[in-house]
Design an enzyme around this catalytic site. Sequence first.
Site, short mmCIF file in Angstrom:
data_model
loop_
_atom_site.label_atom_id
_atom_site.label_comp_id
_atom_site.label_asym_id
_atom_site.label_seq_id
_atom_site.Cartn_x
_atom_site.Cartn_y
_atom_site.Cartn_z
CG HIS A 237 -1.67 -1.21 1.50
ND1 HIS A 237 -2.80 -1.53 0.79
CD2 HIS A 237 -1.49 -2.23 2.39
CE1 HIS A 237 -3.30 -2.68 1.23
NE2 HIS A 237 -2.52 -3.12 2.20
C1 BDR Z 1 -2.24 0.68 5.69
O1 BDR Z 1 -2.36 0.08 6.97
C2 BDR Z 1 -1.11 -0.36 7.42
O2 BDR Z 1 -1.22 -1.62 8.01
C3 BDR Z 1 -0.19 -0.35 6.23
O3 BDR Z 1 1.15 -0.07 6.61
C4 BDR Z 1 -0.76 0.74 5.36
O4 BDR Z 1 -0.23 2.01 5.70
C5 BDR Z 1 -3.08 -0.10 4.72
O5 BDR Z 1 -4.42 -0.10 5.11
#
Ligand code: BDR
Length: 311
Positions: A237
Site C-alpha cells: 500500500h
Molecule cells: C495501511 O495500513 C497499514 O497496516 C499499512 O502499513 C498501510 O499504511 C493499509 O491499510
Amino acid sequence: MARAVMIDCDPGIDDMMALLTICASPELDLRGVTTVGGNVGIALTTRNARSVLALAGRGDVPVAAGAARSLVRSPVSEKEHAHGDDGLGGIVLPEPPGTVDARPAAEFLAATVAAATEPVTLFAVGPLTDVALFYAMYPQVAARLERLVVMGGSIGAGNMTPAAEFNVWFDPEAAHRVLTDPGVRVPTTLVPLDVTRRTGLGDADLAVLAGSGPIGALTAQALGGYRHGLGAVTPVHDAVAVLAVLHPELMTTRPARIHVDTGYGPSRGSTVVDLNPAPAGGPTVDVVVDADHRAVVGALLDRVTSLDRRV
Ligand code: BDR
Ligand code: CA
C-alpha cells in the site's frame, strides 16, 4: 533538481517498501523521517524506520518519533498483527547508527519544512496523528508544503472493519482534521485502499526481489508473510503512494470531497469519498481512483532492486 520529501510512517512491512523506494529514487531528496504508532508501537516503528534506512545505506537521514497513540480514542482490535509482533515480520536488520532526533515529530516536521529553501512534499503512510498535530501547531509552516500524499481511506470496503481502512480507523479525528478541515490549504493526494490492494506483488515478483541481493532478499522475506488473506498477491500500500509522485502518469486521479466518520458506531473510521463534489463547500483532495497496477509493480521492483546493484 531532486524534489525535497519527508515521510511520516509506521513501519510496517509496506512502509519498509515505501522507505526503500524513496531511498532508491534519485529524483527524491529525503530530508527526514517521522514515525507514528500504528502497525506496532512507537518504539518499534521508530527502530524499524532507522533500521530500514541503515539497510538502504541512508543511516544519515534524521528520524524523529511522533505520537504514541491516537488523538482522542485508542482503537481496539481483535485482529492479529498483519506485520508480526515486531512490525517487520521478524526479519533481522542492521542496528541503526546514531540516535533519534530529540524533537517530537510535529516540531521536527515544522523545523525541516521551515528550513527548506524549496517546498517539501510530505508522504503520510501511517495514522494521521503526527500530521494533524503539525497542522494544528504550525499552520503557517504547513501551508508551505508543496503537497501531502496520504495512503489511507477507501472508496469501498475497509480492511480493519467492513467499512474502515487501517490508517484512518486508527485515528479518525486526525484524518478528519487533515483531509476535511485542515485549517491550512495544502494540496493533498489520497491513495486509497481500493487502488493499493489491487497493486500487489505475486510470487514471480517476490522471486525477482529475493534474487536481487541482500536488501531485496530481506524485503521479499518480510513481504512473504504479509498477504492479509488476499490470496495470490502481497499488497504494498504505502509504496504505491510514493509511486503516485514518481509516476503520476500511471494513476488516474479525481477531485473529491471526503467525509470521515468520527462517530462511535460500527462505521467509525470509514471515509465517504464524494467524487461529484458541488463547487461550493469544503476543500477537495485529489483521490487516486485507478492505476496501471502491473506498471506500478514493475516500477517499484526496478527501484528497490536497484539498491542491491548499488552496493
Ligand atoms: C495501511 O495500513 C497499514 O497496516 C499499512 O502499513 C498501510 O499504511 C493499509 O491499510
Ligand atoms: Ca503504514
